[in-house]
Design a protein around this motif. Structure first.
Motif, PDB file in Angstrom:
ATOM      1  N   GLY A  71     110.424  33.943 130.611  1.00 49.66           N
ATOM      2  CA  GLY A  71     111.000  32.656 130.993  1.00 49.66           C
ATOM      3  C   GLY A  71     110.180  32.017 132.109  1.00 49.66           C
ATOM      4  O   GLY A  71     109.273  32.611 132.653  1.00 49.66           O
ATOM      5  N   GLY A  72     110.513  30.812 132.430  1.00 54.07           N
ATOM      6  CA  GLY A  72     109.817  30.108 133.506  1.00 54.07           C
ATOM      7  C   GLY A  72     108.400  29.733 133.127  1.00 54.07           C
ATOM      8  O   GLY A  72     108.055  29.586 131.953  1.00 54.07           O
ATOM      9  N   GLU A  73     107.575  29.622 134.155  1.00 55.99           N
ATOM     10  CA  GLU A  73     106.189  29.214 133.967  1.00 55.99           C
ATOM     11  C   GLU A  73     105.422  30.273 133.181  1.00 55.99           C
ATOM     12  O   GLU A  73     105.604  31.469 133.383  1.00 55.99           O
ATOM     13  CB  GLU A  73     105.518  29.023 135.334  1.00 55.99           C
ATOM     14  N   ARG A  74     104.588  29.817 132.270  1.00 56.56           N
ATOM     15  CA  ARG A  74     103.725  30.719 131.519  1.00 56.56           C
ATOM     16  C   ARG A  74     102.406  30.017 131.256  1.00 56.56           C
ATOM     17  O   ARG A  74     102.338  28.785 131.192  1.00 56.56           O
ATOM     18  CB  ARG A  74     104.372  31.163 130.209  1.00 56.56           C
ATOM     19  N   PRO A  75     101.350  30.797 131.099  1.00 53.72           N
ATOM     20  CA  PRO A  75     100.061  30.175 130.796  1.00 53.72           C
ATOM     21  C   PRO A  75      99.994  29.734 129.341  1.00 53.72           C
ATOM     22  O   PRO A  75     100.782  30.170 128.508  1.00 53.72           O
ATOM     23  CB  PRO A  75      99.068  31.321 131.039  1.00 53.72           C
ATOM     24  N   ARG A  76      99.066  28.865 129.049  1.00 54.32           N
ATOM     25  CA  ARG A  76      98.772  28.528 127.658  1.00 54.32           C
ATOM     26  C   ARG A  76      98.088  29.743 127.038  1.00 54.32           C
ATOM     27  O   ARG A  76      97.477  30.543 127.749  1.00 54.32           O
ATOM     28  CB  ARG A  76      97.870  27.316 127.586  1.00 54.32           C
ATOM     29  N   ILE A  77      98.198  29.883 125.715  1.00 54.42           N
ATOM     30  CA  ILE A  77      97.648  31.053 125.037  1.00 54.42           C
ATOM     31  C   ILE A  77      96.769  30.616 123.867  1.00 54.42           C
ATOM     32  O   ILE A  77      97.213  29.869 122.998  1.00 54.42           O
ATOM     33  CB  ILE A  77      98.772  31.966 124.506  1.00 54.42           C
ATOM     34  N   LEU A  78      95.528  31.112 123.883  1.00 53.96           N
ATOM     35  CA  LEU A  78      94.601  30.944 122.769  1.00 53.96           C
ATOM     36  C   LEU A  78      94.437  32.310 122.117  1.00 53.96           C
ATOM     37  O   LEU A  78      93.916  33.238 122.740  1.00 53.96           O
ATOM     38  CB  LEU A  78      93.240  30.431 123.260  1.00 53.96           C
ATOM     39  N   MET A  79      94.909  32.454 120.906  1.00 54.80           N
ATOM     40  CA  MET A  79      94.826  33.727 120.178  1.00 54.80           C
ATOM     41  C   MET A  79      93.498  33.786 119.439  1.00 54.80           C
ATOM     42  O   MET A  79      93.153  32.871 118.699  1.00 54.80           O
ATOM     43  CB  MET A  79      95.983  33.842 119.185  1.00 54.80           C
TER      44      MET A  79
END
Length: 121
Positions: A71-79
């Motif tokens: 939850g909350g802030e999370r980074p962007r994710i490039l798979m």
């Protein structure tokens, strides 16, 4: 530029990505598996996680699921993955992955995807 963590178990691929992103001006850290990557992400939140799907201990999809569960802030994710079936792409995007790049990939494609996601912050 942005802060990026590269989570990739293949040493050669990880170092290639790290060097390319550093040359492009990004602040880059790296991890060798999903557990190490998740710990580093939680310790110091990056703008972007470049995440291999198939890794020991905790795969990339598991890392993405845990980041969303936090939850909350999370980074962007490039798979990044060799998995190229539409069902794999759909599954990753459904979990919350922001973009998907199939291995083998071209350097310019990697930089374009990274720059797009970092700029979206």
């Amino acid at each position: 530029m942005g802060s990026v963590i590269v989570v990739e178990d293949d040493d050669d691929i990880r170092m290639l990505i790290v060097r390319r992103l550093e040359r492009a001006g990004h602040e880059v850290r790296s991890a060798v598996d999903g557990i190490d990557g998740l710990e580093q992400i939680r310790e110091r939140m990056p703008d972007l996680v470049v995440l291999d799907w198939m890794m020991p201990r905790l795969d990339g999809l598991g890392v993405a699921e845990q980041l969303l569960a936090d939850g909350g802030e999370r980074p962007r994710i490039l798979m990044l993955t060799a998995r190229n079936q539409q069902s794999d792409i759909d599954r990753a995007l459904a979990v919350g992955v922001d973009d998907f790049l199939v291995k083998p990939f071209l350097g310019p494609d990697l930089l374009a995807a990274v720059d797009k996601l970092v700029a979206a912050e």
